[in-house]
Structure formats: C-alpha cells, structure tokens
Scaffold this motif. Structure first.
Motif, short mmCIF file in Angstrom:
data_model
loop_
_atom_site.label_atom_id
_atom_site.label_comp_id
_atom_site.label_asym_id
_atom_site.label_seq_id
_atom_site.Cartn_x
_atom_site.Cartn_y
_atom_site.Cartn_z
N GLU A 128 0.83 -1.22 0.00
CA GLU A 128 0.00 0.00 0.00
C GLU A 128 0.87 1.27 0.00
OE1 GLU A 128 -2.46 -0.83 3.44
OE2 GLU A 128 -4.07 -1.54 2.17
N ALA B 87 -0.90 4.61 0.48
CA ALA B 87 -1.59 4.94 1.72
C ALA B 87 -0.88 6.11 2.39
CB ALA B 87 -1.63 3.73 2.65
N ARG C 47 -5.81 10.22 10.21
CA ARG C 47 -6.21 8.86 9.84
C ARG C 47 -5.58 8.53 8.49
NH1 ARG C 47 -8.21 13.41 9.50
NH2 ARG C 47 -10.12 13.24 10.70
N VAL C 48 -5.55 7.22 8.18
CA VAL C 48 -4.90 6.77 6.93
C VAL C 48 -5.94 6.71 5.82
CG1 VAL C 48 -3.71 4.83 5.83
CG2 VAL C 48 -3.12 5.50 8.16
N LEU C 49 -5.59 7.21 4.67
CA LEU C 49 -6.43 7.16 3.47
C LEU C 49 -5.58 6.75 2.27
CD1 LEU C 49 -8.32 9.16 5.19
CD2 LEU C 49 -9.16 9.85 3.00
N ILE C 50 -6.26 6.54 1.17
CA ILE C 50 -5.57 6.19 -0.08
C ILE C 50 -5.48 7.42 -0.98
CG2 ILE C 50 -5.84 4.84 -2.21
CD1 ILE C 50 -4.95 3.11 0.13
N ALA D 140 -10.63 10.51 -1.37
CA ALA D 140 -12.09 10.46 -1.47
C ALA D 140 -12.67 9.91 -0.19
CB ALA D 140 -12.51 9.59 -2.66
N SER D 141 -13.81 10.49 0.22
CA SER D 141 -14.44 10.06 1.46
C SER D 141 -15.85 10.64 1.51
CB SER D 141 -13.62 10.56 2.66
OG SER D 141 -14.04 9.92 3.84
N SER E 82 -18.49 12.47 7.31
CA SER E 82 -17.56 11.85 8.27
C SER E 82 -16.91 12.93 9.13
CB SER E 82 -16.48 11.08 7.51
OG SER E 82 -15.68 11.99 6.76
N ARG E 83 -16.18 12.49 10.13
CA ARG E 83 -15.47 13.46 10.99
C ARG E 83 -14.52 14.33 10.16
NH1 ARG E 83 -12.13 11.93 16.43
NH2 ARG E 83 -11.15 13.95 16.75
N LYS E 84 -13.75 13.69 9.28
CA LYS E 84 -12.80 14.46 8.46
C LYS E 84 -13.55 15.44 7.57
CE LYS E 84 -11.71 10.53 6.30
NZ LYS E 84 -13.04 9.90 6.53
N GLN F 63 -20.38 7.13 7.97
CA GLN F 63 -19.02 6.92 8.48
C GLN F 63 -18.77 7.85 9.67
OE1 GLN F 63 -15.52 8.29 6.17
NE2 GLN F 63 -14.91 6.15 6.13
N SER F 64 -18.13 7.33 10.69
CA SER F 64 -17.73 8.04 11.92
C SER F 64 -18.88 8.19 12.92
CB SER F 64 -17.11 9.42 11.64
OG SER F 64 -16.18 9.36 10.59
C1 LIG Z 1 -4.96 1.53 4.33
C2 LIG Z 1 -6.21 2.31 4.63
C3 LIG Z 1 -6.87 2.96 3.60
C4 LIG Z 1 -8.03 3.72 3.86
N1 LIG Z 1 -8.59 4.42 2.82
C5 LIG Z 1 -9.65 5.22 3.07
C6 LIG Z 1 -10.17 6.06 2.02
O1 LIG Z 1 -9.64 6.13 0.89
N2 LIG Z 1 -11.27 6.81 2.32
C7 LIG Z 1 -11.84 6.81 3.57
O2 LIG Z 1 -12.83 7.53 3.77
N3 LIG Z 1 -11.34 6.06 4.57
C8 LIG Z 1 -10.26 5.26 4.37
N4 LIG Z 1 -9.73 4.50 5.39
C9 LIG Z 1 -10.38 4.57 6.73
C10 LIG Z 1 -9.89 5.83 7.47
O3 LIG Z 1 -8.62 5.59 8.05
C11 LIG Z 1 -10.85 6.29 8.60
O4 LIG Z 1 -11.08 5.24 9.51
C12 LIG Z 1 -12.21 6.76 8.08
O5 LIG Z 1 -12.09 7.51 6.90
C13 LIG Z 1 -12.96 7.58 9.14
O6 LIG Z 1 -12.18 8.71 9.49
P1 LIG Z 1 -12.83 9.99 10.21
O7 LIG Z 1 -13.73 9.46 11.30
O8 LIG Z 1 -11.68 10.76 10.79
O9 LIG Z 1 -13.58 10.78 9.18
C14 LIG Z 1 -8.57 3.76 5.17
C15 LIG Z 1 -7.91 3.08 6.21
C16 LIG Z 1 -6.74 2.39 5.95
C17 LIG Z 1 -6.02 1.73 7.10
#
Ligand SMILES: Cc1cc2nc3c(=O)[nH]c(=O)nc-3n(C[C@H](O)[C@H](O)[C@H](O)COP(=O)(O)O)c2cc1C
Length: 222
Positions: free
Chosen positions: A53, A56, A71-74, A86-87, A91-93, A150-151
């Motif tokens: 990844e 990430a 937090r981790v995203l792609i 993208a999200s 959500s919290r973010k 989400q969240s």
């Molecule tokens: C490797 C990995 C990739 C992730 N990719 C995404 C993503 O692309 N989009 C997303 O919304 N959350 C992704 N997540 C989940 C986020 O880390 C996070 O739990 C979620 O977005 C909620 O965050 P928030 O409560 O701060 O908004 C990923 C987690 C991991 C570990």
C-alpha cells in the motif's frame, strides 16, 4: 499511570531498530523542478521495493478548536500539484474540512526510510468528478459509501453487516447509484517535503514551496 506492557516499556521500545537500513541515498541536486515528478519517482521506487500500500497516507485535519486528528487514506489522484483523496463529507474528516479547509498528508515508506509531507488548502471536486470516482469503486466499496454514516456510533457488528449487505445489494442492482455525500477532496499543495533517512543520521530534507510560475526548492536541517 497503569502497568506498562512488556513491549511498550521504554526499554523495549528503545531496542526496536529505526532507520537501520540499508537505505538508498538521495541527491537533492538531481531533483526535478516539480515535486509531482519526484513523488512519481519515489512512488515507483516504493513499488519496486515491495512496499505494501505505497499509496496509503496519513491525512491530518483540525477541528474548530484547532485540535488535530489524523487517519490513513488512499491517494486517489495527483495532478499538477493537486493531491486527491475520497471520502464521505458527513464523516469526521468531512466536517472538519468543511470548517477548516486545510490538510496535511504524510507518506512513510519504511523499507526506503523515506517520508513525504504535503500541506495546503483543500478544495472540493465538482459533483461529476466525485460521482465518477464513486462509480469506479467495486460494488462492495460502493455499498459502504452508500450507507453514508461513516464516523457515527455503531450499535453492533451485526448491524454493520446487515446494513452493509443491504447497501451492497443496492449497489449491485443499480450500478449508476451514487452516494449523495461521496466527495473527492483536492489538497492544493503549497508545500511538499521529501525526507530521505540515513543510517548515520545524515538525513536529507528537500522542501518545495509553491512560487509564482513554479516551485522554490530549499534544503532543511534534519
Ligand atoms: C490503508 C487504509 C486505507 C483507507 N482508505 C480510506 C479512504 O480512501 N477513504 C476513507 O474515507 N477512509 C479510508 N480508510 C479509513 C480511514 O482511516 C478512517 O477510519 C475513516 O475515513 C474515518 O475517518 P474519520 O472518522 O476521521 O472521518 C482507510 C484506512 C486504511 C487503514
């Protein structure tokens, strides 16, 4: 303070190696004028080194009181100094970005001892671009997006499975269905820093800052 875990004791933590190498070298003199090109090169190196990844990244945002969360995203797209993820906007973010549209992104590729830091204001893509991103996702991922909470607190894992199964079935039945709050966010980088770790602590930091008509390059003390 309660009892410390065996591995998380200060003694054990100090014994875990960091930046042990062997690590590649980085000649900042050969860096391209544009940080996107250097990121492209470093991402290719991370893939070649077998980093899992490699796209990430940690996204950091702040709440209205200035308290950070991460937090981790792609990474979804990188175009012309614009970095996208993208999200769901609920959500919290999403809420934090609606209030303070600034973010930091951090990549770390331990096999290479390399870190990349990006910072800048955040822009929201138009609805068509977010919809296209959503529709490119797998049915399971679209199902998750369709739920749109989400969240939020969750009562049980059984509820998660029930709602996810139902949403995935809707996504399968209607491949054109787009989650209302699905959002592509663009971080318009005004700073991109490339950090190359070194076993002898002669780390190299090269920071790009956006300037009129291009990028300014500057070494930083490690
Ligand atoms: C490797 C990995 C990739 C992730 N990719 C995404 C993503 O692309 N989009 C997303 O919304 N959350 C992704 N997540 C989940 C986020 O880390 C996070 O739990 C979620 O977005 C909620 O965050 P928030 O409560 O701060 O908004 C990923 C987690 C991991 C570990």
């Amino acid at each position: 303070m309660g009892l410390m875990g065996e591995i998380t004791s200060a003694w054990s933590l100090r014994r875990l190696p960091s930046l042990a190498g062997p690590l590649p070298s980085f000649d900042p003199g050969s860096a391209p004028p544009d940080p996107d090109a250097l990121f492209d090169r470093w991402l290719a190196d991370a893939i070649a080194a077998g980093v899992v990844e490699p796209h990430a990244m940690t996204l950091s945002t702040v709440d209205p009181a200035g308290r950070p969360s991460a937090r981790v995203l792609i990474l979804k797209y990188l175009r012309d100094g614009h970095w996208a993820f993208a999200s769901g906007s609920a959500s919290r973010k999403g809420k934090e970005l609606a209030n303070t549209p600034w973010a930091a992104l951090t990549f770390y590729w331990s096999a290479l001892g390399r870190q990349v830091r990006v910072r800048g204001p955040v822009e929201i893509a138009d609805a068509a671009e977010s919809a296209a991103d959503f529709l490119a996702r797998s049915p399971g991922a679209r199902g998750g997006g369709l739920i749109g909470n989400q969240s939020e607190p969750l009562a049980s894992l059984a509820e998660r499975d029930r709602v996810l199964d139902e949403a995935s079935a809707r996504a399968c039945a209607d491949p054109d269905l787009v989650a209302a709050d699905w959002t592509v966010y663009w971080v318009v980088a005004d700073e991109v820093e490339f950090w190359q770790g070194d076993e002898r602590r002669r780390h190299v930091r090269l920071q790009y800052t956006r300037a009129t008509g291009g990028w300014h390059r500057q070494l930083l003390w490690p």
